[in-house]
Design a protein around this motif. Sequence first.
Motif, PDB file in Angstrom:
ATOM      1  N   GLY A  99       0.785  -1.225   0.000  1.00 54.46           N
ATOM      2  CA  GLY A  99       0.000   0.000   0.000  1.00 54.46           C
ATOM      3  C   GLY A  99       0.821   1.282   0.000  1.00 54.46           C
ATOM      4  N   ILE A 100       2.152   1.191  -0.109  1.00 52.07           N
ATOM      5  CA  ILE A 100       2.971   2.408  -0.095  1.00 52.07           C
ATOM      6  C   ILE A 100       2.758   3.182  -1.401  1.00 52.07           C
ATOM      7  CG2 ILE A 100       5.070   1.387  -1.094  1.00 52.07           C
ATOM      8  CD1 ILE A 100       6.644   3.010   1.022  1.00 52.07           C
ATOM      9  N   THR A 101       2.687   4.505  -1.302  1.00 50.89           N
ATOM     10  CA  THR A 101       2.521   5.294  -2.522  1.00 50.89           C
ATOM     11  C   THR A 101       3.888   5.618  -3.109  1.00 50.89           C
ATOM     12  OG1 THR A 101       2.538   7.394  -1.338  1.00 50.89           O
ATOM     13  CG2 THR A 101       0.387   6.366  -1.687  1.00 50.89           C
ATOM     14  N   ALA A 103       5.335   8.441  -4.052  1.00 52.98           N
ATOM     15  CA  ALA A 103       6.109   9.521  -3.432  1.00 52.98           C
ATOM     16  C   ALA A 103       6.699   9.077  -2.100  1.00 52.98           C
ATOM     17  CB  ALA A 103       5.229  10.746  -3.219  1.00 52.98           C
ATOM     18  N   ASP A 104       5.944   8.261  -1.360  1.00 52.16           N
ATOM     19  CA  ASP A 104       6.418   7.781  -0.069  1.00 52.16           C
ATOM     20  C   ASP A 104       7.635   6.870  -0.255  1.00 52.16           C
ATOM     21  OD1 ASP A 104       6.466   7.477   2.622  1.00 52.16           O
ATOM     22  OD2 ASP A 104       4.506   6.529   2.807  1.00 52.16           O
ATOM     23  N   LEU A 105       7.555   5.994  -1.258  1.00 55.70           N
ATOM     24  CA  LEU A 105       8.677   5.085  -1.506  1.00 55.70           C
ATOM     25  C   LEU A 105       9.907   5.856  -1.975  1.00 55.70           C
ATOM     26  CD1 LEU A 105       9.578   2.156  -1.493  1.00 55.70           C
ATOM     27  CD2 LEU A 105       8.851   1.962  -3.861  1.00 55.70           C
ATOM     28  N   SER A 141       2.787   9.970  -8.535  1.00 57.87           N
ATOM     29  CA  SER A 141       3.264  10.095  -7.160  1.00 57.87           C
ATOM     30  C   SER A 141       2.265   9.658  -6.092  1.00 57.87           C
ATOM     31  CB  SER A 141       3.726  11.529  -6.885  1.00 57.87           C
ATOM     32  OG  SER A 141       2.614  12.384  -6.828  1.00 57.87           O
ATOM     33  N   ASN A 142       0.959   9.830  -6.347  1.00 54.21           N
ATOM     34  CA  ASN A 142      -0.005   9.458  -5.294  1.00 54.21           C
ATOM     35  C   ASN A 142      -0.546   8.043  -5.464  1.00 54.21           C
ATOM     36  OD1 ASN A 142      -1.629   9.740  -7.480  1.00 54.21           O
ATOM     37  ND2 ASN A 142      -2.813  11.466  -6.698  1.00 54.21           N
TER      38      ASN A 142
END
Lengths: 267, 370
Positions: A99-101, A103-105, A141-142
């Motif tokens: 579930g990581i997005t 941009a987060d990764l 990114s999202n």
Amino acid sequence: MTGGHDSAKGKLEAQGVTLRYDARTIAENLSVVIPDGSFTVIVGPNACGKSTLLRALSRLLVPSAGQVILDGKAIAGYPSKQVARTVGLLPQTSIAPDGITVADLVSRGRYPHQSFFRQWSQEDEVAVASAMAATQTTELSNRPVDELSGGQRQRVWVAMVLAQQTPILLLDEPTTFLDIAHQIELLNLCQDLNAAGRTIVAVLHDLNHACRYATNIIAMKDGTVIAEGPPAAIMTEKLVEDVFGLRCMIIEDPVSGTPLIVPKSGK
Amino acid sequence: MTGAYHDHSRARGNRPAAPATNTGPIDFGRRVAVLRLLGGRLSLRFDLRSLVTGVILLLSTAMIGAVSLASGKFPIPLADVFRALHGTAGDNIRMVVVEWRLPRLLLAFLLGAALGLSGAIFQSLTRNPLGSPDIIGFSAGTYTGALAVLLIFSGGYYETAAGALAGGIITAAAVYLLAYHGGAQSFRLIVVGIGISALLGALNAWMIRQADLQVAMSAAIWGAGSLNGLAFEQVWPVLLMLALIVPCLLILARPMRQLELGDDAAMSSGIHANRLRLMLMICGVALTAIVTAAAGPIAFVSLAAPQIARRVTRLAGVALIPSALVGGLLLTTADWAAQHAFGVQLPVGVMTVSIGGLYFLWLLLREARQ
């Protein structure tokens, strides 16, 4: 050690390293210099020690003899975060948490620049945004990473290691699992990064890609370097037969003018 | 402080004169807030959904807490409960609320939080929702250690706690070594852990059978996991241990998240993967041991809390603080239900198995349907 290229200065080099996993020795007394500012491609048959060399250069594997030198000092002597700010690695396999997005990764690539108190600085934000722009992942990114196609996902992993902003970038088979268009796209990106001043070291399987994109090729077999130098200087029919046991013809690539390897049929 | 919170689209820290960058705001797919202070020396990124969720979890826990302080053999109106907590109620009410019921409530929250944390640690390390200490044998190991001290040396509270810790660490080391094959892989760790857990379960049953009836009875009741008869003297050691472990975990939280990307990616971003794993395992086992020593092995909270936390926060991977808050809420709720919902007092362990099990089943069914 053939190959007639001059003794290039290297920030990163392996000096007489012996590399082994448990009892299995992959390479003995192996020495390699990565010329500064080069796009170096390591080629060789399966299990010749290419990836193992890359792991040693990025300090993931500690040599049982010899040492890896970074900026004139043994790499083992540096604080690990400092190494991580200088040498980035795109491993063959990484795991994206569920579930990581995107941009987060990509932001996770900033880890070596962060600390308990500096968790999201202005520089982090700029680095992540420009890494996503360079890999054309900004519009993703999202999105959750697990919803992306294989090609998109690989671009995200590249963005993550770009966000690490290391002058030296090691890529372990970055084009595997990508279709031909995405392979070329990724290699073009590497070429751009190299032109912008980064030293790139990639393990590639495709010799023609290696010849077209590399400024320096390291050909390995059984844990030793057979040849080292610019593609046009070292890529000969004899080398391909020596390293891969493949009879071939070498012609000029009609597009780039670099060596093009054409396998011969039959024995 | 509030003035420094921004919506991310306007995040420029407290330096309004900072040069504009040519990159737009980053869309994380979630609402985030950035806090930058002291000229950038301190910078944090908050996830708004997690913050709101955390507040809701705390408020829910406080509500359940107020209800459980009010209910019991001597029902006390909520207003008197608050007065007792303020110290303005009569002696009798104060004694019931503060001395009888409050320590139990505090322990339910603290032990639940400890279980949530330890579940989050092991699920993160194994990168698997099944990798929680009650599944991979560490809970059984702490119980074995505690039982050995209790039955063989008839030790007191601290000796039992030490026994639980030793049992947990020995079990963790055994599981780790048996599963080690050029690096501990999560799947091997879980399979080996389930095996060890079964073995230890048999050993625990045998030890109880060998003991005197009286000791065996209390060991068996305690073995179901119960908060009955706990007072403030049990709260302090738990609080002290948590005060030691939680700050360590807050520091280890970021490298732990990085380790979820795989050993290679973590190591190339400057993490000593094996050293970090060892430190996290020690923290996780210690947290499980605290719970076992104080209340016996309480099942399911460490399995369910991180997964529930992950779904309510919608964060990637497992997050420590939300898992702790969910664990605390789960155990306070379960303990209230165990005491009052069925007319008879049940051990809370029975309730956690039921509530946690049902909720987890529901989650799995929902996942499967999607």
